[in-house]
Design a protein around this motif. Structure first.
Motif, PDB file in Angstrom:
ATOM      1  N   SER A 286     -27.430  -0.012 -15.449  1.00 18.42           N
ATOM      2  CA  SER A 286     -26.486  -0.580 -14.491  1.00 18.42           C
ATOM      3  C   SER A 286     -25.176   0.200 -14.533  1.00 18.42           C
ATOM      4  CB  SER A 286     -26.215  -2.045 -14.822  1.00 18.42           C
ATOM      5  OG  SER A 286     -27.414  -2.788 -14.920  1.00 18.42           O
ATOM      6  N   MET A 287     -24.493   0.254 -13.418  1.00 17.29           N
ATOM      7  CA  MET A 287     -23.248   1.015 -13.342  1.00 17.29           C
ATOM      8  C   MET A 287     -22.204   0.503 -14.335  1.00 17.29           C
ATOM      9  SD  MET A 287     -23.428   3.489 -11.020  1.00 17.29           S
ATOM     10  CE  MET A 287     -21.820   3.784 -10.272  1.00 17.29           C
ATOM     11  N   ASP A 288     -22.221  -0.794 -14.634  1.00 16.64           N
ATOM     12  CA  ASP A 288     -21.207  -1.359 -15.526  1.00 16.64           C
ATOM     13  C   ASP A 288     -21.655  -1.417 -16.981  1.00 16.64           C
ATOM     14  OD1 ASP A 288     -23.075  -3.356 -15.289  1.00 16.64           O
ATOM     15  OD2 ASP A 288     -21.688  -4.914 -14.607  1.00 16.64           O
ATOM     16  N   SER A 289     -22.742  -0.734 -17.329  1.00 17.94           N
ATOM     17  CA  SER A 289     -23.220  -0.719 -18.710  1.00 17.94           C
ATOM     18  C   SER A 289     -22.314   0.147 -19.585  1.00 17.94           C
ATOM     19  CB  SER A 289     -24.644  -0.166 -18.784  1.00 17.94           C
ATOM     20  OG  SER A 289     -25.573  -1.105 -18.318  1.00 17.94           O
ATOM     21  N   LEU A 290     -21.935  -0.398 -20.725  1.00 18.51           N
ATOM     22  CA  LEU A 290     -21.179   0.373 -21.707  1.00 18.51           C
ATOM     23  C   LEU A 290     -22.173   1.092 -22.612  1.00 18.51           C
ATOM     24  CD1 LEU A 290     -18.362   1.063 -22.870  1.00 18.51           C
ATOM     25  CD2 LEU A 290     -18.707  -0.840 -24.488  1.00 18.51           C
ATOM     26  N   ILE A 291     -22.126   2.409 -22.589  1.00 16.50           N
ATOM     27  CA  ILE A 291     -23.068   3.225 -23.352  1.00 16.50           C
ATOM     28  C   ILE A 291     -22.377   3.728 -24.615  1.00 16.50           C
ATOM     29  CG2 ILE A 291     -24.568   5.242 -23.315  1.00 16.50           C
ATOM     30  CD1 ILE A 291     -25.341   2.999 -21.320  1.00 16.50           C
ATOM     31  N   GLU A 292     -22.866   3.260 -25.762  1.00 18.92           N
ATOM     32  CA  GLU A 292     -22.371   3.735 -27.059  1.00 18.92           C
ATOM     33  C   GLU A 292     -23.563   3.893 -27.983  1.00 18.92           C
ATOM     34  OE1 GLU A 292     -19.716   0.896 -28.853  1.00 18.92           O
ATOM     35  OE2 GLU A 292     -20.638  -0.752 -27.730  1.00 18.92           O
ATOM     36  N   ALA A 293     -23.425   4.732 -28.979  1.00 20.63           N
ATOM     37  CA  ALA A 293     -24.545   5.062 -29.849  1.00 20.63           C
ATOM     38  C   ALA A 293     -25.205   3.799 -30.385  1.00 20.63           C
ATOM     39  CB  ALA A 293     -24.067   5.939 -31.003  1.00 20.63           C
ATOM     40  N   LEU A 294     -26.528   3.738 -30.275  1.00 21.63           N
ATOM     41  CA  LEU A 294     -27.283   2.583 -30.741  1.00 21.63           C
ATOM     42  C   LEU A 294     -27.206   2.480 -32.265  1.00 21.63           C
ATOM     43  CD1 LEU A 294     -30.406   3.066 -28.464  1.00 21.63           C
ATOM     44  CD2 LEU A 294     -28.692   1.254 -28.243  1.00 21.63           C
ATOM     45  N   PRO A 295     -27.150   1.262 -32.802  1.00 22.32           N
ATOM     46  CA  PRO A 295     -27.022   1.095 -34.262  1.00 22.32           C
ATOM     47  C   PRO A 295     -28.101   1.827 -35.057  1.00 22.32           C
ATOM     48  CG  PRO A 295     -26.681  -0.996 -33.140  1.00 22.32           C
ATOM     49  CD  PRO A 295     -27.120  -0.022 -32.085  1.00 22.32           C
ATOM     50  N   ALA A 300     -24.184   6.830 -42.154  1.00 18.02           N
ATOM     51  CA  ALA A 300     -23.122   7.583 -42.828  1.00 18.02           C
ATOM     52  C   ALA A 300     -23.369   9.080 -42.717  1.00 18.02           C
ATOM     53  CB  ALA A 300     -23.038   7.154 -44.296  1.00 18.02           C
ATOM     54  N   GLN A 301     -24.634   9.449 -42.739  1.00 15.93           N
ATOM     55  CA  GLN A 301     -24.993  10.862 -42.629  1.00 15.93           C
ATOM     56  C   GLN A 301     -24.987  11.347 -41.180  1.00 15.93           C
ATOM     57  OE1 GLN A 301     -27.001   8.570 -44.365  1.00 15.93           O
ATOM     58  NE2 GLN A 301     -25.813   9.083 -46.215  1.00 15.93           N
ATOM     59  N   ARG A 302     -25.058  10.412 -40.243  1.00 11.66           N
ATOM     60  CA  ARG A 302     -25.110  10.761 -38.819  1.00 11.66           C
ATOM     61  C   ARG A 302     -24.129   9.877 -38.049  1.00 11.66           C
ATOM     62  NH1 ARG A 302     -29.644  13.250 -36.110  1.00 11.66           N
ATOM     63  NH2 ARG A 302     -29.280  13.309 -33.860  1.00 11.66           N
ATOM     64  N   PRO A 303     -22.841  10.123 -38.160  1.00 18.56           N
ATOM     65  CA  PRO A 303     -21.856   9.292 -37.449  1.00 18.56           C
ATOM     66  C   PRO A 303     -21.970   9.479 -35.938  1.00 18.56           C
ATOM     67  CG  PRO A 303     -20.803  11.207 -38.426  1.00 18.56           C
ATOM     68  CD  PRO A 303     -22.208  11.196 -38.939  1.00 18.56           C
ATOM     69  N   ALA A 304     -21.453   8.517 -35.195  1.00 17.55           N
ATOM     70  CA  ALA A 304     -21.490   8.584 -33.733  1.00 17.55           C
ATOM     71  C   ALA A 304     -20.754   9.835 -33.237  1.00 17.55           C
ATOM     72  CB  ALA A 304     -20.867   7.335 -33.141  1.00 17.55           C
ATOM     73  N   LYS A 305     -21.399  10.568 -32.335  1.00 17.69           N
ATOM     74  CA  LYS A 305     -20.848  11.839 -31.848  1.00 17.69           C
ATOM     75  C   LYS A 305     -20.014  11.672 -30.575  1.00 17.69           C
ATOM     76  CE  LYS A 305     -23.642  15.377 -31.917  1.00 17.69           C
ATOM     77  NZ  LYS A 305     -24.847  16.227 -31.733  1.00 17.69           N
ATOM     78  N   TYR A 306     -20.187  10.528 -29.880  1.00 19.07           N
ATOM     79  CA  TYR A 306     -19.564  10.360 -28.573  1.00 19.07           C
ATOM     80  C   TYR A 306     -18.792   9.051 -28.503  1.00 19.07           C
ATOM     81  CZ  TYR A 306     -23.158  13.839 -27.493  1.00 19.07           C
ATOM     82  OH  TYR A 306     -23.969  14.941 -27.501  1.00 19.07           O
ATOM     83  N   GLU A 307     -17.713   9.062 -27.753  1.00 16.29           N
ATOM     84  CA  GLU A 307     -16.978   7.835 -27.473  1.00 16.29           C
ATOM     85  C   GLU A 307     -17.782   6.973 -26.497  1.00 16.29           C
ATOM     86  OE1 GLU A 307     -14.044   6.758 -28.733  1.00 16.29           O
ATOM     87  OE2 GLU A 307     -14.119   8.493 -30.090  1.00 16.29           O
ATOM     88  N   PRO A 308     -17.644   5.644 -26.572  1.00 17.43           N
ATOM     89  CA  PRO A 308     -18.298   4.785 -25.579  1.00 17.43           C
ATOM     90  C   PRO A 308     -17.826   5.134 -24.166  1.00 17.43           C
ATOM     91  CG  PRO A 308     -17.488   3.487 -27.432  1.00 17.43           C
ATOM     92  CD  PRO A 308     -16.922   4.866 -27.596  1.00 17.43           C
ATOM     93  N   VAL A 309     -18.730   4.971 -23.199  1.00 17.92           N
ATOM     94  CA  VAL A 309     -18.394   5.286 -21.816  1.00 17.92           C
ATOM     95  C   VAL A 309     -19.140   4.332 -20.891  1.00 17.92           C
ATOM     96  CG1 VAL A 309     -20.271   6.995 -21.565  1.00 17.92           C
ATOM     97  CG2 VAL A 309     -18.228   7.179 -20.133  1.00 17.92           C
ATOM     98  N   LEU A 310     -18.496   3.932 -19.807  1.00 25.32           N
ATOM     99  CA  LEU A 310     -19.191   3.171 -18.774  1.00 25.32           C
ATOM    100  C   LEU A 310     -20.111   4.122 -18.029  1.00 25.32           C
ATOM    101  CD1 LEU A 310     -16.482   0.840 -17.177  1.00 25.32           C
ATOM    102  CD2 LEU A 310     -18.476   0.141 -18.515  1.00 25.32           C
ATOM    103  N   TYR A 311     -21.366   3.720 -17.868  1.00 24.07           N
ATOM    104  CA  TYR A 311     -22.300   4.613 -17.192  1.00 24.07           C
ATOM    105  C   TYR A 311     -21.801   4.996 -15.806  1.00 24.07           C
ATOM    106  CZ  TYR A 311     -26.248   6.590 -14.839  1.00 24.07           C
ATOM    107  OH  TYR A 311     -27.038   7.437 -14.100  1.00 24.07           O
ATOM    108  N   GLY A 312     -21.255   4.043 -15.059  1.00 20.04           N
ATOM    109  CA  GLY A 312     -20.786   4.346 -13.711  1.00 20.04           C
ATOM    110  C   GLY A 312     -19.712   5.413 -13.688  1.00 20.04           C
ATOM    111  N   ASP A 313     -18.784   5.365 -14.641  1.00 21.68           N
ATOM    112  CA  ASP A 313     -17.730   6.385 -14.701  1.00 21.68           C
ATOM    113  C   ASP A 313     -18.324   7.756 -15.010  1.00 21.68           C
ATOM    114  OD1 ASP A 313     -15.934   4.348 -14.262  1.00 21.68           O
ATOM    115  OD2 ASP A 313     -15.273   4.218 -16.355  1.00 21.68           O
ATOM    116  N   TYR A 314     -19.233   7.768 -15.957  1.00 16.79           N
ATOM    117  CA  TYR A 314     -19.898   9.015 -16.367  1.00 16.79           C
ATOM    118  C   TYR A 314     -20.644   9.634 -15.184  1.00 16.79           C
ATOM    119  CZ  TYR A 314     -23.092  11.933 -19.195  1.00 16.79           C
ATOM    120  OH  TYR A 314     -23.805  12.963 -19.736  1.00 16.79           O
TER     121      TYR A 314
END
Length: 333
Positions: A286-295, A300-314
């Protein structure tokens, strides 16, 4: 498989998804095989699905008939502010490609049909991005076009949801955990026509790129021309295989998975001396979905590489840069 194996392939694998008919146990079987393909290749063929051959072929026939219309008729449906309608040849340049410096437009034309949104829908009335009705060919020019397309879109949505659930399990997430992001999916059916291509340096039917979204499900005709890039910088053909879809990871799924899954570069060069028709279906959140790295994809060995982003903005950033029809004059129309 170790990370060094990512991109190390010389052929596109085939996955039989008929086990979907066996319920949850079948989904797990599919997910186990799917994970390896999406981690290391990002592309595969899907066979054993429930989309009828007759439906695929009916859409292809309608695409051929649409593109055979006079240009002035097609231009009556020229892409609108909601990214629906006809895209003429030489009007799409993939300037946001992360895998090549693209300066020349794609040698293709297409009709873009997205998820249907009624003109009086609150989202359309509020002028939210990409929310509005599709543009359909006049019934007297293409009788029966709309029901053929709508039937196919329903079937592809069902397949997209099946693959979404398998991907959820493949990523180690609980069943149904990402389904809310697809309550109102953003979908695109693109009816593409690639004319016979001139042998000119730097021209492509579709220049090297990665897809924007979650997954792409592509039905090809028998002409061929799709190629996928491996880590050795070789372009591996993805030839047509009857009764299959080519599926690939898009950038937002790669981002969501914290790059556990790979969004692989691909291109189209129509060297066949024949016209080529393809019908990619893009199944996105959905356009309003907030996309952030799944848990399950963060540690600790693989920290999140990307900031959260709204799919629609992206999505809108990429669309606005790559399509001439999305210029200021078009968006104000």
């Amino acid at each position: 498989m170790p990370s060094s194996s990512k991109g190390d392939f010389d052929a596109i694998p085939i996955l039989d998804v008929s086990a979907f008919r066996e319920g949850d146990a079948g989904v797990k079987v599919i997910a186990n095989e799917l994970r390896d393909y999406l981690e290391n290749i990002g592309f595969l063929y899907i066979k054993g699905h429930d989309v009828p051959r007759d439906s695929v072929e009916a859409v292809r026939a309608e695409s051929r008939r649409f593109h055979a219309l006079p240009l002035e008729e097609k231009l009556k449906l020229k892409m609108d502010r909601n990214f629906r309608g006809y895209i003429p040849i030489n009007t799409s340049t993939i300037v946001t490609s992360s895998v090549a410096k693209v300066t020349k437009p794609n040698q293709s034309e297409s009709l873009m049909l997205m998820h249907e949104v009624a003109a009086d829908d609150p989202d359309a009335l509020a002028s939210k991005p990409l929310q509005g009705p599709n543009q359909w060919p006049a019934e007297d020019l293409r009788p029966g076009f709309r029901p053929v397309i709508e039937t196919y879109v329903d079937q592809m949505n069902a397949l997209g949801r099946q693959m979404m659930e398998a991907i959820t399990i493949a990523l180690g997430m609980p069943k149904g955990s990402i389904a809310p992001h697809f309550e109102k999916p953003t979908t695109f059916l693109r009816l593409l026509h690639y004319p016979t291509q001139r042998e000119e340096d730097g021209l492509f039917g579709s220049a090297p790129h990665t897809d924007y979204g979650f997954i792409t499900l592509l039905a090809q005709d028998d002409v061929g021309g799709l190629e996928v890039k491996n880590k050795a910088e070789e372009w591996i053909p993805a030839p047509p295989i009857p009764d299959t879809f080519v599926m690939n990871v898009g950038d937002i799924l790669a981002r969501w998975s914290n790059d556990v899954f790979v969004s692989t570069p691909h291109r189209v060069i129509n060297r066949s001396c024949k016209e080529r028709y393809s019908q990619p279906f893009f199944f996105d959140p959905s356009m309003d979905s907030l996309i952030e790295a799944l848990p399950s994809c963060v540690s600790a060995q693989r920290p999140a590489k990307y900031e959260p982003v709204l799919y629609g903005d992206y999505l809108m950033e990429r669309i606005d840069k790559n399509y001439q029809a999305r210029g200021k004059s078009a968006t104000a129309a």
